[in-house]
Structure formats: C-alpha cells, structure tokens
Design an enzyme around this catalytic site. Structure first.
Site, PDB file in Angstrom:
ATOM      1  N   TYR A 299     -41.762 -12.106 -23.461  1.00  0.00           N
ATOM      2  CA  TYR A 299     -40.341 -12.155 -23.113  1.00  0.00           C
ATOM      3  C   TYR A 299     -40.142 -12.084 -21.599  1.00  0.00           C
ATOM      4  O   TYR A 299     -40.831 -11.321 -20.929  1.00  0.00           O
ATOM      5  CB  TYR A 299     -39.591 -10.984 -23.771  1.00  0.00           C
ATOM      6  CG  TYR A 299     -38.139 -10.948 -23.369  1.00  0.00           C
ATOM      7  CD1 TYR A 299     -37.220 -11.751 -24.022  1.00  0.00           C
ATOM      8  CD2 TYR A 299     -37.706 -10.153 -22.307  1.00  0.00           C
ATOM      9  CE1 TYR A 299     -35.889 -11.758 -23.636  1.00  0.00           C
ATOM     10  CE2 TYR A 299     -36.385 -10.151 -21.914  1.00  0.00           C
ATOM     11  CZ  TYR A 299     -35.476 -10.958 -22.585  1.00  0.00           C
ATOM     12  OH  TYR A 299     -34.175 -10.977 -22.195  1.00  0.00           O
TER      13      TYR A 299
ATOM     14  N   TRP B 129     -37.577 -13.737 -17.967  1.00  0.00           N
ATOM     15  CA  TRP B 129     -36.777 -14.794 -17.354  1.00  0.00           C
ATOM     16  C   TRP B 129     -37.599 -15.816 -16.579  1.00  0.00           C
ATOM     17  O   TRP B 129     -37.118 -16.911 -16.293  1.00  0.00           O
ATOM     18  CB  TRP B 129     -35.724 -14.178 -16.428  1.00  0.00           C
ATOM     19  CG  TRP B 129     -34.452 -13.878 -17.140  1.00  0.00           C
ATOM     20  CD1 TRP B 129     -34.315 -13.088 -18.254  1.00  0.00           C
ATOM     21  CD2 TRP B 129     -33.148 -14.355 -16.813  1.00  0.00           C
ATOM     22  NE1 TRP B 129     -32.989 -13.043 -18.624  1.00  0.00           N
ATOM     23  CE2 TRP B 129     -32.255 -13.803 -17.750  1.00  0.00           C
ATOM     24  CE3 TRP B 129     -32.643 -15.166 -15.807  1.00  0.00           C
ATOM     25  CZ2 TRP B 129     -30.883 -14.060 -17.718  1.00  0.00           C
ATOM     26  CZ3 TRP B 129     -31.273 -15.414 -15.771  1.00  0.00           C
ATOM     27  CH2 TRP B 129     -30.412 -14.868 -16.724  1.00  0.00           C
TER      28      TRP B 129
HETATM   29  N1  LIG Z   1     -32.706   0.035 -18.097  1.00  0.00           N
HETATM   30  C1  LIG Z   1     -32.432  -1.247 -18.317  1.00  0.00           C
HETATM   31  N2  LIG Z   1     -33.421  -2.099 -18.623  1.00  0.00           N
HETATM   32  C2  LIG Z   1     -33.157  -3.391 -18.848  1.00  0.00           C
HETATM   33  C3  LIG Z   1     -31.830  -3.880 -18.756  1.00  0.00           C
HETATM   34  C4  LIG Z   1     -30.790  -2.968 -18.448  1.00  0.00           C
HETATM   35  O1  LIG Z   1     -29.595  -3.331 -18.385  1.00  0.00           O
HETATM   36  N3  LIG Z   1     -31.135  -1.665 -18.209  1.00  0.00           N
HETATM   37  N4  LIG Z   1     -31.575  -5.225 -18.956  1.00  0.00           N
HETATM   38  C5  LIG Z   1     -32.499  -5.935 -19.812  1.00  0.00           C
HETATM   39  C6  LIG Z   1     -32.256  -7.375 -19.752  1.00  0.00           C
HETATM   40  S1  LIG Z   1     -30.682  -7.865 -20.184  1.00  0.00           S
HETATM   41  C7  LIG Z   1     -33.221  -8.271 -19.445  1.00  0.00           C
HETATM   42  S2  LIG Z   1     -32.876  -9.945 -19.607  1.00  0.00           S
HETATM   43  C8  LIG Z   1     -34.568  -7.862 -19.059  1.00  0.00           C
HETATM   44  C9  LIG Z   1     -35.204  -8.744 -17.966  1.00  0.00           C
HETATM   45  O2  LIG Z   1     -36.568  -8.542 -17.938  1.00  0.00           O
HETATM   46  P1  LIG Z   1     -37.588  -9.638 -17.359  1.00  0.00           P
HETATM   47  O3  LIG Z   1     -37.063 -11.005 -17.580  1.00  0.00           O
HETATM   48  O4  LIG Z   1     -38.927  -9.332 -17.906  1.00  0.00           O
HETATM   49  O5  LIG Z   1     -37.526  -9.284 -15.810  1.00  0.00           O
HETATM   50  P2  LIG Z   1     -37.978 -10.125 -14.538  1.00  0.00           P
HETATM   51  O6  LIG Z   1     -38.143  -9.154 -13.429  1.00  0.00           O
HETATM   52  O7  LIG Z   1     -37.045 -11.270 -14.330  1.00  0.00           O
HETATM   53  O8  LIG Z   1     -39.416 -10.637 -14.954  1.00  0.00           O
HETATM   54  C10 LIG Z   1     -39.889 -11.898 -14.756  1.00  0.00           C
HETATM   55  C11 LIG Z   1     -41.325 -11.814 -14.261  1.00  0.00           C
HETATM   56  O9  LIG Z   1     -41.858 -13.117 -14.254  1.00  0.00           O
HETATM   57  C12 LIG Z   1     -42.475 -13.387 -12.991  1.00  0.00           C
HETATM   58  N5  LIG Z   1     -42.289 -14.840 -12.783  1.00  0.00           N
HETATM   59  C13 LIG Z   1     -41.229 -15.499 -12.262  1.00  0.00           C
HETATM   60  N6  LIG Z   1     -41.421 -16.831 -12.305  1.00  0.00           N
HETATM   61  C14 LIG Z   1     -42.630 -17.025 -12.888  1.00  0.00           C
HETATM   62  C15 LIG Z   1     -43.377 -18.177 -13.219  1.00  0.00           C
HETATM   63  O10 LIG Z   1     -42.953 -19.312 -13.005  1.00  0.00           O
HETATM   64  N7  LIG Z   1     -44.593 -17.974 -13.805  1.00  0.00           N
HETATM   65  C16 LIG Z   1     -45.089 -16.734 -14.057  1.00  0.00           C
HETATM   66  N8  LIG Z   1     -46.279 -16.635 -14.650  1.00  0.00           N
HETATM   67  N9  LIG Z   1     -44.398 -15.631 -13.744  1.00  0.00           N
HETATM   68  C17 LIG Z   1     -43.185 -15.775 -13.180  1.00  0.00           C
HETATM   69  C18 LIG Z   1     -41.784 -12.513 -11.988  1.00  0.00           C
HETATM   70  O11 LIG Z   1     -42.630 -12.230 -10.897  1.00  0.00           O
HETATM   71  C19 LIG Z   1     -41.437 -11.280 -12.844  1.00  0.00           C
HETATM   72  O12 LIG Z   1     -42.442 -10.317 -12.791  1.00  0.00           O
HETATM   73  O13 LIG Z   1     -34.550  -6.496 -18.633  1.00  0.00           O
HETATM   74  C20 LIG Z   1     -33.968  -5.623 -19.588  1.00  0.00           C
HETATM   75  N10 LIG Z   1     -34.171  -4.247 -19.165  1.00  0.00           N
HETATM   76  N1  LIG Z   2     -27.200 -10.153  -9.685  1.00  0.00           N
HETATM   77  C1  LIG Z   2     -27.672 -10.121 -10.941  1.00  0.00           C
HETATM   78  N2  LIG Z   2     -26.923 -10.622 -11.945  1.00  0.00           N
HETATM   79  C2  LIG Z   2     -27.391 -10.557 -13.225  1.00  0.00           C
HETATM   80  C3  LIG Z   2     -28.663 -10.039 -13.535  1.00  0.00           C
HETATM   81  C4  LIG Z   2     -29.431  -9.515 -12.445  1.00  0.00           C
HETATM   82  O1  LIG Z   2     -30.541  -9.010 -12.635  1.00  0.00           O
HETATM   83  N3  LIG Z   2     -28.909  -9.584 -11.184  1.00  0.00           N
HETATM   84  N4  LIG Z   2     -29.107 -10.045 -14.839  1.00  0.00           N
HETATM   85  C5  LIG Z   2     -28.499 -10.973 -15.777  1.00  0.00           C
HETATM   86  C6  LIG Z   2     -28.786 -10.621 -17.163  1.00  0.00           C
HETATM   87  S1  LIG Z   2     -30.363 -10.880 -17.729  1.00  0.00           S
HETATM   88  C7  LIG Z   2     -27.856 -10.175 -18.021  1.00  0.00           C
HETATM   89  S2  LIG Z   2     -28.259  -9.913 -19.659  1.00  0.00           S
HETATM   90  C8  LIG Z   2     -26.475  -9.926 -17.609  1.00  0.00           C
HETATM   91  C9  LIG Z   2     -25.962  -8.591 -18.156  1.00  0.00           C
HETATM   92  O2  LIG Z   2     -24.610  -8.513 -18.023  1.00  0.00           O
HETATM   93  P1  LIG Z   2     -23.868  -7.153 -18.397  1.00  0.00           P
HETATM   94  O3  LIG Z   2     -24.547  -6.539 -19.549  1.00  0.00           O
HETATM   95  O4  LIG Z   2     -22.434  -7.447 -18.534  1.00  0.00           O
HETATM   96  O5  LIG Z   2     -24.127  -6.329 -17.045  1.00  0.00           O
HETATM   97  P2  LIG Z   2     -24.542  -4.851 -16.634  1.00  0.00           P
HETATM   98  O6  LIG Z   2     -24.609  -4.916 -15.151  1.00  0.00           O
HETATM   99  O7  LIG Z   2     -25.731  -4.371 -17.360  1.00  0.00           O
HETATM  100  O8  LIG Z   2     -23.320  -3.965 -17.092  1.00  0.00           O
HETATM  101  C10 LIG Z   2     -22.003  -4.174 -16.625  1.00  0.00           C
HETATM  102  C11 LIG Z   2     -21.284  -2.848 -16.521  1.00  0.00           C
HETATM  103  O9  LIG Z   2     -21.098  -2.256 -17.798  1.00  0.00           O
HETATM  104  C12 LIG Z   2     -20.777  -0.896 -17.573  1.00  0.00           C
HETATM  105  N5  LIG Z   2     -21.175  -0.108 -18.748  1.00  0.00           N
HETATM  106  C13 LIG Z   2     -22.406   0.317 -19.116  1.00  0.00           C
HETATM  107  N6  LIG Z   2     -22.334   1.011 -20.272  1.00  0.00           N
HETATM  108  C14 LIG Z   2     -21.025   1.024 -20.634  1.00  0.00           C
HETATM  109  C15 LIG Z   2     -20.293   1.572 -21.735  1.00  0.00           C
HETATM  110  O10 LIG Z   2     -20.843   2.177 -22.653  1.00  0.00           O
HETATM  111  N7  LIG Z   2     -18.950   1.354 -21.759  1.00  0.00           N
HETATM  112  C16 LIG Z   2     -18.286   0.668 -20.784  1.00  0.00           C
HETATM  113  N8  LIG Z   2     -16.980   0.480 -20.914  1.00  0.00           N
HETATM  114  N9  LIG Z   2     -18.945   0.157 -19.728  1.00  0.00           N
HETATM  115  C17 LIG Z   2     -20.299   0.322 -19.665  1.00  0.00           C
HETATM  116  C18 LIG Z   2     -21.541  -0.468 -16.346  1.00  0.00           C
HETATM  117  O11 LIG Z   2     -20.674   0.251 -15.455  1.00  0.00           O
HETATM  118  C19 LIG Z   2     -22.042  -1.781 -15.762  1.00  0.00           C
HETATM  119  O12 LIG Z   2     -21.860  -1.889 -14.380  1.00  0.00           O
HETATM  120  O13 LIG Z   2     -26.392  -9.899 -16.193  1.00  0.00           O
HETATM  121  C20 LIG Z   2     -26.990 -11.047 -15.602  1.00  0.00           C
HETATM  122  N10 LIG Z   2     -26.597 -11.068 -14.204  1.00  0.00           N
HETATM  123 MO   LIG Z   3     -30.579 -10.114 -19.893  1.00  0.00          MO
END
Ligand SMILES: Nc1nc2c(c(=O)[nH]1)N[C@H]1C(S)=C(S)[C@@H](COP(=O)(O)OP(=O)(O)OC[C@H]3O[C@@H](n4cnc5c(=O)[nH]c(N)nc54)[C@H](O)[C@@H]3O)O[C@H]1N2
Ligand SMILES: Nc1nc2c(c(=O)[nH]1)N[C@H]1C(S)=C(S)[C@@H](COP(=O)(O)OP(=O)(O)OC[C@H]3O[C@@H](n4cnc5c(=O)[nH]c(N)nc54)[C@H](O)[C@@H]3O)O[C@H]1N2
Ligand SMILES: [Mo]
Length: 756
Positions: A108, A110
C-alpha cells in the site's frame, strides 16, 4: 520544447537553474500551485538518497534465520547482479516451500504520480506473472467509507466521490455548508495520480461570492480557510455522531424534518427514530459528550432547518473508532433536511480532502498498465497488517464475512511506507520481525528502507519519463525525464525486469517494450477510449512534444442523486430497498456488536469523555508541507520544524498548565510509546486536544524507547474501526505531554543513514 514534471501535488515546468542545474517552476496553468513541490530537486540529490543495492548484514550472514536485528542492523552495499540474484533466489525459495500466498505484496502507498511507473501497478504485474500474492484491499484514507457506502447508498466510494455536487452548483442554491472536520485548503493540494490545476479555492470563492455561509465543526479552527469566514464550533474529537444524532433528535421532536423526502427516498427511518427518542439523545446528553454548549447546539439545529444546507464531512472523521457512524449519520441527517438531489445541499464527503471533489467535468476511465490477474485470493483489509503478521491462520470478521489471515514468509514493498502510514509502530516493529525476508524498492534511507533486508534503490519521477493520466484531472501531462538516475538507482520497471529476467519471465513481463514504448502504448489506448467519447487526440509524438493535452470532456455540473430524486422508481439506488438505507437490514443481519443496523453512538475506546493517565486527545492530520512522509527531507518540510522535530499544536491553557512554551522540545507519550516534538502554543486548537501532523520520518532509538522526529504513529492505537470495515483509527488516541529532559534531547541525531 517545455519539459514538465508531474506529481501528486501539482505540475511543474522544468527550467534551467543556477550552475547549469535544473529548477522547477510552478506551471502557469495552475491558479494555486504548491510551493513545497519545489523542494524535490534538492531532495532528489541529498545525502539520504540510496545509491546502490544494499543487503542487511545479518540477513546476508545468516539468511532468513536472523530477523531480530531488522531495523537496527547495518547494510552492506552489493552489485545489482548480486542483489537481483539474492532476491530472485529468495522469492523462488519461498514460493517453492510455502506457496505464493505466503508472499505479501499488498504494498500500500501513494508512490509517485505517473501512470506507467506507478509502483503498485508494477508490483501487481510482476507478482501476478510470478503466480500471485497475498494482497490488501481498501485505502487508509477512507476504509470505513469504502465498506459502508455500498450498503447505505448503493455506490462504491469512488463513484460517490465522482457524483459529488459541483462547487458551481452549490454556489447557485446552497445557503449553508456545515463542515464536520473543516475544509482545509492544504489538503486540497493533492490528488492521487497528479494535479494540473488546483480548483478548490476557486470553488469556495464562488460560494462565498454568492453568499453561502460556512460553519466549521472541528477541534482545529484553522481547518476552515480564512476566506470562508466560517463560524467556529469546537467539538471534542470523535463525537460528531453524537452531535448529529442530537440534531436529528431535535428535528424529530419538533416534527420539522422533511417527512416526504424520508418517506419517498429512505428506508427504515422509524427504527432509527425510535432509537433516538427512546434514548433521549437531546442537547443535554450531547453537550456532555461533545463539550458544546446546549445553546450552540440549539442554534445549530435552527440554522440547518431554516437554510438550504449541505452536511459536509472530512475523510478524517472516519479514521477513528467506529468511523462508519459519523458518515452514516451525516447522510441520515442530510436526508432529514431533504436537500439531497438538489443544488441546495445534501451531503459531502471530502470536499477539500483532495483537489478533485466538487469538480465540474465528466470523468473518463483511463487505461492502466495491464496487470493480469492474481490467482491468490487471500487478502487483508489494508490496516490489518500487524494483526496479520501476529496471527497467521486466525479468523477475523470483515464486511459480514469470516476471513483468515495468511501466513506470511516474505514481504515485498514498493511505493509505500508502513512506518509512515500504520498505527502503533512499536507493535509493527515487533510483528515486522516475523517474516523471513523483506524486500523493498525505495528512493531514500527512510524508515521503510531501514527495516528491510534487501533494498533496491528506486528513481524519483525526475529521473524517468512518464504520463500523468488521472481520471480526476482534465489535463494529460507528459512527465519528461529531466535528470539522470541518481548513482546506481533504477526505475521500478527496470528493477522488476531484472528480477523477471532472473526468474525466467522477462519477456512476459516486458512484452519487449521499453519505458517509452509503454508510455506510447498507454497513450494509444487513450486514443481508443477518447474515440468512444468523440474526443480527438493528437498522435503520441505531438503530445510528447507539446507536453500536455487538455481533454475536452463535457462540462458536467453534477448534482448528487439528481436522477434518483427526480424519479426513484426509474433510477433507484443500488441498495436492497433501492433507497438511502437509514436502517440497513444487511448490516443488522451481520449481528455485529460494534455496528448496528442504523447509525448510533458508540463510545470511542479512547476519548475526552473518559480520561485517566493521558488527558489530551491527539489528532494527527495531513501535513501542510509534504505528502505524508514524502519530502520530509526537503527544505520546505524542514523549515517548519522546531529543532528538527515536527511541531505539535497545543492550546494556551494546556501549555500553561504544563509550563510549556512555543519552541520547547516536548515528550508526547502514552502507554504505546514516546515521541519528541516541538511545541507550538496556539488557540487554533481547542483545549484538551493536540495535533501532530503525520509524516515525520520514524526515527526510533530502541534503547531509549523513544521516537525522535515526532511521528504520531508511535502513539496511535492499531485496532479496526469496527468488525464491519476494519479501517484504521489513527484519530482515536489519548496522550500526555511534558517538557523533554535535556538528556533525551541531546541524544538526537537527525536523519542518519544506516550504511556500513
Ligand atoms: N497517524 C496517522 N497516520 C496516517 C494517516 C493519518 O491521518 N494519521 N493518514 C493515512 C493515509 S490517509 C494515508 S493515504 C497513508 C499514506 O501512507 P503512504 O502512502 O505509505 O505514505 P508515503 O510517505 O506517501 O509513502 C510513499 C513511499 O513511496 C516512496 N516512493 C515514492 N515514489 C516512488 C516510486 O516511484 N517508486 C518507489 N519504489 N518508491 C516510491 C516514497 O519515498 C515513500 O517512502 O498514511 C496513513 N497514515
Ligand atoms: N498537503 C497535503 N495534503 C494532503 C495529504 C498530505 O499528506 N499533504 N494527504 C492526502 C490524503 S492521502 C488524504 S486521505 C487526505 C485526507 O483528508 P482529511 O482526512 O480530510 O484530512 P486530515 O488532515 O487528516 O483531517 C482534516 C481535519 O479533521 C479534523 N479532525 C480530526 N478528527 C476529527 C473529529 O473526530 N471530528 C472533527 N470534527 N474533526 C476532526 C482535524 O482537525 C484535521 O485537521 O488528505 C490529502 N491531502
Ligand atoms: Mo490517504
């Protein structure tokens, strides 16, 4: 000819920089480009790049009988040939001895934005040809939604997002947008697969110009961009369902909900209403749970019934204990308000969570790299990885079915970082020692590389040609290679070609195409697809030279469920009743303790209503200056750190009680772990809540039992949303904070590689 770089956070022109180096420039087509992307050039050449293949010392000495030191061992540089030999022999050994299901390549993550080099597509293609692998299903982003939406509105998650009422339509008729979890513009910077133009800000402006009012219900007031001038209501994290239930309670009690909408378009309202009334879920009950005054609650219920209202929910709401409930309840509440199917309101899930929600063009399903079929059926819901490693053979529940965790001997990962994304990392570190071998393709010496046995150094998007082909974006962009490979690094395609060669299926894997042949192949598939839509496309060489192609997809100002509203008999939803299921017999018949047949209040396992040793609720939102862990090593992310640590937001009063000032290095801890972070004292965040964004590179000191960069996942709990969805629950975490003692701080070494 202009050269372009496409990334998940935007498109850039590659131009000449100083000292005959290259530089990036935001693309002129993009009205609000992302600044942090400019840091990729430096990051691609920094000392943390992986220069050549490496093997973990202990693994090389004793092969698979030595996993205890995984994560702390040194690495030995080896030649490509040796690394490919060792990895291919190991893949074959595990396959022969234990079968393909013992290989986990769920992988899994991005990765990067290009369609051809998309790492997961490469992994799938390779392992399907190798006989299959145990996989994962769902996304960390919205796992609970992916499971529950088909039951309650009959649409899968992606179709739901596509159906969203456009900003243009909302601006016309909607009067009030109630944002549970805000609409933080920083999140709208990204879209998986690439972005040409950032549109969300313009959509919001249109609404504001037409007089739409916004209310932000969130523990963090900065979740509402200033331009919205939103009214702020602070809510205790994870209690949104309680607030919505009480709003429903008031509407039922006052008999002013839209009864004809409920009758015509929904199923099972009576059972839900009985639950709400019987349990007296009134404003007094709600106030105790949410921390919101009864007056504010009553005001809110008056506003939502007197104005055409959109109930908007961020994705973050469902990354929490019982995360299915706020989404289900938000849809039920929107149904009671009766605006679903009109441009006056309804519900939204993830406006501004990414760039694409609320856009106004018809999407086209673009081709992928052909990946074949995985003959192995074993899979896990994506966030059950530690459970899987800890409990091979154990039964668990998922979407009403009993599944069994496979017994994993080898893990292959490319393009994702479980040491970024997974919860309770100290637990993962232990479970990660169980497989015999771990192979990764990584770009940098981050925690993912450090916890592997065999590392293949991967290219960044700068070092390869590719094509940005995102159905959620109206422009196709060429990604022109603008740098040579860093040292000995290679593309994932080259890495898998090398392995396929050793394993005897090179030709099947490559079909005798090189990188440019594949990109052209994908382009030609697009031409065929566009013909069906009567859209003419140039030949490949013209596209490549021009650098982009604007797809003339019809403008489609969508209104979610417009047809269904118009005629629910002719256009029923794909649910058992053909209607919105406020009561779902299917879910009810699963007989789950943690998800009933209608939306209901469950106490989270950790929350501000029940505190003992750890009195602060930790939320870990998405970072502003990077994508997850990607580019944490770059200037833009580092500039925002406090002495090298991720900032943690803490309210003035909580800081004063603990004698903490802005700029202090603090220890954030609970029973699962200890993390260093940098304090940022601010009234943006409500009392009792702290926010530590995700993505600081996991940097454990195993002797001190301490994480030194500020990675929140050392503190988060790893347990499923419920036995229905088994989604991740990072936002349900209690912690305590204190000033860090000097001895701990002085031990910090920022970003050290583990090379021998
Ligand atoms: N506490 C907490 N944890 C969370 C979340 C949260 O809200 N709170 N959000 C969750 C969510 S929504 C998501 S989507 C995940 C994201 O989690 P990930 O998608 O696993 O996070 P990334 O850091 O984007 O990891 C991508 C990795 O791929 C590598 N990479 C980039 N391009 C390439 C490529 O072309 N080839 C190869 N081989 N490697 C590459 C980068 O160096 C990086 O290490 O995290 C989740 N974890
Ligand atoms: N710049 C940037 N943008 C991103 C990403 C990134 O890594 N960097 N990641 C992308 C990815 S993979 C995803 S999935 C999306 C995620 O998109 P979201 O899930 O919408 O984003 P978050 O920043 O995790 O959360 C938004 C806000 O929700 C609020 N929140 C948390 N828990 C609660 C709750 O229980 N109740 C309420 N009311 N509010 C709460 C927090 O204050 C937080 O700032 O963002 C994407 N956009
Ligand atoms: Mo995500």
């Amino acid at each position: 000819m202009s050269k372009f770089l496409t990334t998940h956070w935007g498109t850039y022109e590659v131009v000449e920089g100083k000292n005959s180096k290259i530089a990036l420039k935001p693309w002129t087509e993009d009205p609000s480009p992302t600044e942090f992307g400019l840091g990729l050039i430096e990051a691609a050449q920094d000392e943390l790049r992986i220069r050549q293949p490496y093997i973990r010392k202990g693994w090389l000495e004793k092969k698979q009988n030595n996993s205890e030191k995984r994560g702390i061992d040194k690495f030995l540089p080896v030649s490509w040939d040796e690394a490919l030999n060792l990895a291919s022999q190991e893949l074959k050994r595990v396959k022969d001895n234990y079968g393909n299901a013992s290989i986990f390549a769920g992988s899994y993550g991005w990765a990067s934005a290009g369609r051809f080099h998309h790492a997961k597509s490469q992994v799938n293609r390779f392992f399907n040809l190798f006989g299959g692998f145990s996989s994962s299903y769902q996304s960390y982003s919205y796992a609970a939604a992916q499971t529950i939406l088909p039951h309650i509105i009959g649409l899968d998650l992606y179709s739901t997002l596509e159906e969203h009422t456009s900003w243009n339509e909302l601006a016309k008729e909607c009067e009030l947008i109630v944002m549970f979890g805000g609409m933080n513009l920083k999140n709208s910077k990204v879209s998986s697969g690439g972005v040409s133009k950032h549109n969300v800000e313009a959509g919001m402006k249109k609404c504001i110009d037409n007089g739409v009012k916004f209310i932000n219900i969130s523990p963090l007031s900065s979740d509402a961009p200033d331009l919205l001038k939103a009214e702020q209501i602070h809510i205790r994290p994870n209690t949104d369902t309680a607030l919505m239930l009480t709003l429903a309670h008031t509407l039922i009690k006052n008999k002013n909900y839209d009864k004809s909408f409920i009758k015509k378009y929904t199923e099972g309202f009576d059972k839900f209403a009985e639950y709400v009334l019987k349990n007296k879920l009134d404003e007094n009950w709600c106030s105790k749970i949410t921390g919101i005054s009864t007056e504010t609650i009553n005001n809110l219920s008056e506003k939502i019934i007197s104005k055409k209202t959109l109930i908007s929910m961020s994705w973050s709401l469902q990354r929490a204990s019982r995360g299915e409930q706020p989404l289900w309840m938000g849809i039920a509440l929107a149904a009671m308000l009766g605006n679903i199917g009109t441009s006056g309101g309804g519900f939204g899930f993830g406006y501004a969570s990414v760039n694409s929600t609320g856009d106004d063009f018809r999407r086209i399903s673009w081709p992928h790299l052909p990946q074949g079929i995985n003959p192995i059926k074993d899979f896990i819901p994506v966030a059950r990885i530690t459970d899987m490693l800890e409990n091979p053979g154990k039964e668990f529940l998922y979407d009403g079915k009993k599944l069994i965790y496979p017994d994993i001997k080898l893990i292959y990962w490319a393009g994702g970082n479980p040491f970024h994304h997974h919860q309770d990392l100290n637990r993962l570190v232990q479970a990660w020692k169980k497989p015999q071998t771990i192979i990764v393709n990584e770009i940098w010496w981050n925690s993912q590389a450090r916890h592997a046995d065999i590392i293949f150094p991967a290219n960044t998007a700068l070092e390869r040609n590719d094509i940005m082909l995102n159905p959620r974006d109206p422009i196709i962009v060429a990604n022109h290679k603008s740098m040579e490979s860093y040292k000995e690094s290679k593309t994932d395609y080259e890495i898998f070609t090398g392995l396929a060669n050793k394993l005897g299926f090179r030709e099947k894997f490559t079909e005798n195409r090189n990188e440019m042949d594949w990109i052209e192949f994908i382009w030609n598939e697009c031409i065929q697809i566009c013909k069906k839509h009567e859209i003419e496309m140039p030949i490949f060489s013209d596209f490549w030279k021009n650098g982009f192609f604007k797809v003339k997809t019809p403008i489609d100002n969508k209104i979610m469920f417009k047809e269904f509203r118009h005629n629910p008999i002719k256009f029923p939803l794909n649910t058992p009743s053909g209607k919105i299921e406020i009561f779902s017999k299917t879910i009810s018949d699963f007989n789950l303790k943690d998800c009933l047949g209608y939306p209901s209040w469950f106490e989270p396992y950790e929350w501000l209503g029940k505190i003992d040793k750890y009195p602060l609720h930790l939320i870990s939102n998405q970072p502003k200056y990077r994508l997850h862990g990607q580019l944490d090593n770059s200037l833009y992310s580092q500039k925002n750190k406090i002495n090298g640590r991720e900032p943690i937001l803490i309210n003035d009063n909580d800081a004063r009680d603990r004698n903490i000032n802005s700029g202090d290095i603090v220890l954030v801890y609970n029973k699962r772990g200890r993390v260093l972070a940098g304090a940022k004292v601010t009234n943006e965040i409500m009392e009792g809540v702290v926010n530590l964004s995700t993505g600081a590179w996991f940097d454990p000191d195993y002797n001190l039992k301490l994480e030194r960069h500020g990675n929140p996942n050392v503190l988060t709990k790893d347990v499923g949303t419920s036995s229905l969805s088994q989604g991740p629950t990072a936002n349900t975490t209690l912690v305590e904070i204190k000033k860090a003692e000097n001895e701990i701080i002085s031990k910090v070494e920022i970003f050290k590689t583990l090379e021998n």
